[in-house]
Write a protein that holds these residues in place. Sequence first.
Motif, PDB file in Angstrom:
ATOM      1  N   SER A 135       1.126  -1.179  -0.106  1.00  0.00           N
ATOM      2  CA  SER A 135      -0.045  -0.008   0.017  1.00  0.00           C
ATOM      3  C   SER A 135       1.109   1.138  -0.005  1.00  0.00           C
ATOM      4  O   SER A 135       0.258   2.522  -0.173  1.00  0.00           O
ATOM      5  N   ALA A 139       1.345   3.960  -2.752  1.00  0.00           N
ATOM      6  CA  ALA A 139       1.188   5.273  -2.851  1.00  0.00           C
ATOM      7  C   ALA A 139       2.813   6.691  -3.145  1.00  0.00           C
ATOM      8  O   ALA A 139       2.111   7.524  -3.706  1.00  0.00           O
ATOM      9  N   THR A 142       3.168   5.426  -7.366  1.00  0.00           N
ATOM     10  CA  THR A 142       2.510   6.545  -8.503  1.00  0.00           C
ATOM     11  C   THR A 142       2.446   7.992  -8.695  1.00  0.00           C
ATOM     12  O   THR A 142       2.208   8.287  -9.754  1.00  0.00           O
ATOM     13  N   ARG A 167      -5.842  -3.474  -2.080  1.00  0.00           N
ATOM     14  CA  ARG A 167      -7.185  -3.041  -2.591  1.00  0.00           C
ATOM     15  C   ARG A 167      -7.907  -2.610  -1.692  1.00  0.00           C
ATOM     16  O   ARG A 167      -8.462  -2.657  -2.752  1.00  0.00           O
ATOM     17  N   ASP A 169      -8.152   0.086  -1.090  1.00  0.00           N
ATOM     18  CA  ASP A 169      -7.428   1.912  -1.373  1.00  0.00           C
ATOM     19  C   ASP A 169      -7.082   1.654  -2.664  1.00  0.00           C
ATOM     20  O   ASP A 169      -6.929   2.694  -3.707  1.00  0.00           O
ATOM     21  N   TRP A 170      -7.023   0.247  -3.669  1.00  0.00           N
ATOM     22  CA  TRP A 170      -5.911   1.057  -5.171  1.00  0.00           C
ATOM     23  C   TRP A 170      -6.719  -0.005  -6.040  1.00  0.00           C
ATOM     24  O   TRP A 170      -7.060  -1.355  -5.517  1.00  0.00           O
ATOM     25  N   HIS A 171      -7.341   0.182  -7.720  1.00  0.00           N
ATOM     26  CA  HIS A 171      -6.745  -0.709  -8.424  1.00  0.00           C
ATOM     27  C   HIS A 171      -6.096  -0.694  -8.772  1.00  0.00           C
ATOM     28  O   HIS A 171      -5.590   0.377  -8.595  1.00  0.00           O
ATOM     29  N   ARG A 194      -4.626   2.469 -10.067  1.00  0.00           N
ATOM     30  CA  ARG A 194      -5.667   4.057  -9.891  1.00  0.00           C
ATOM     31  C   ARG A 194      -6.151   3.734  -8.063  1.00  0.00           C
ATOM     32  O   ARG A 194      -6.838   3.012  -7.454  1.00  0.00           O
ATOM     33  N   ARG A 195      -6.210   4.788  -7.665  1.00  0.00           N
ATOM     34  CA  ARG A 195      -7.377   4.875  -6.276  1.00  0.00           C
ATOM     35  C   ARG A 195      -8.345   4.535  -6.194  1.00  0.00           C
ATOM     36  O   ARG A 195      -9.088   4.828  -7.275  1.00  0.00           O
ATOM     37  N   VAL A 196      -8.743   3.913  -5.281  1.00  0.00           N
ATOM     38  CA  VAL A 196     -10.485   3.934  -5.229  1.00  0.00           C
ATOM     39  C   VAL A 196     -11.159   4.976  -4.944  1.00  0.00           C
ATOM     40  O   VAL A 196     -10.206   5.476  -3.624  1.00  0.00           O
ATOM     41  N   ARG A 197     -11.653   5.150  -5.614  1.00  0.00           N
ATOM     42  CA  ARG A 197     -12.839   5.865  -4.971  1.00  0.00           C
ATOM     43  C   ARG A 197     -13.940   5.744  -3.915  1.00  0.00           C
ATOM     44  O   ARG A 197     -14.068   5.328  -3.737  1.00  0.00           O
ATOM     45  N   ASP A 198     -13.532   6.983  -3.067  1.00  0.00           N
ATOM     46  CA  ASP A 198     -14.447   7.290  -1.720  1.00  0.00           C
ATOM     47  C   ASP A 198     -15.871   7.823  -1.899  1.00  0.00           C
ATOM     48  O   ASP A 198     -15.747   8.930  -2.619  1.00  0.00           O
TER      49      ASP A 198
END
Length: 202
Positions: A135, A139, A142, A167, A169-171, A194-198
Amino acid sequence: MAVLADVSRETRERLEQYADLLLRWNARINLVSPHDLPHLWSRHIGDSLQLASLIPPGGVDLVDMGSGGGFPGLVIACATDANVTLVESDQRKAAFLREAARVAGVKVRVCAQRLEVADVPPAQVVTARALAPLSRLLAWGTRFLQPDGVCLFLKGRNAEEELTMARADWHMATTRIPSRTNTDGVILELSDIRRVRDHNNE
C-alpha cells in the motif's frame, strides 16, 4: 557463477566491479547485513537481476525507490539500457550509489531526497525491493509512474496478504511472477493503478 549464466560479458564485468566496491564500502556503511554478505550474489544481485528481463528495451525511463545499496536499481542499470533514477534519501548511501555507478561505468541519476518529496519526472517503470508494504509502495510509486506505466516490486511470503490489504485503497491489474532465487518470493507486476474512489466524496 550461476547468477551470471545468462548475462553478457559486459554486464558480468559491471556487476563484478559494483560488487567489489560494495564489499569495500560495507565496512563503513551498512549496505548489506554482514550476515548476508556470503549470499551477496544469490540473495541480492541475483534477486535484483530477475527484473532485467522484464524491462522493455529501448532506453525506457525507470525510477527505483529506496535504492539503498543498489538493489534492484543499480543492478538493473548494469544489465539493461534503461535510463535509471535511483531515489535514496540516506546521503551516505547516495554517495555510494554515485561512486558505484562511476566504477561500473553506468549512467544513472541519483536523487538524494525522501520519496514523499523527490522531484523526479514520471517514468514507464517503477521498481522497489524490501522497502515497505505494498500500500505504501503504491502511494509513493504512483507519484513517479506514467499513466500507462508498470510497477515491478520484489516481494516475499507476505505478498498475497499485502495485495489483499492494498486492494482496499487501490485498483490494479496484477501479474505474479515466481521468484527464481527465493522459493517464497514473487515479482508483482502491477499496471492500470488507480485509487479506489471514496464514495462519500462522490
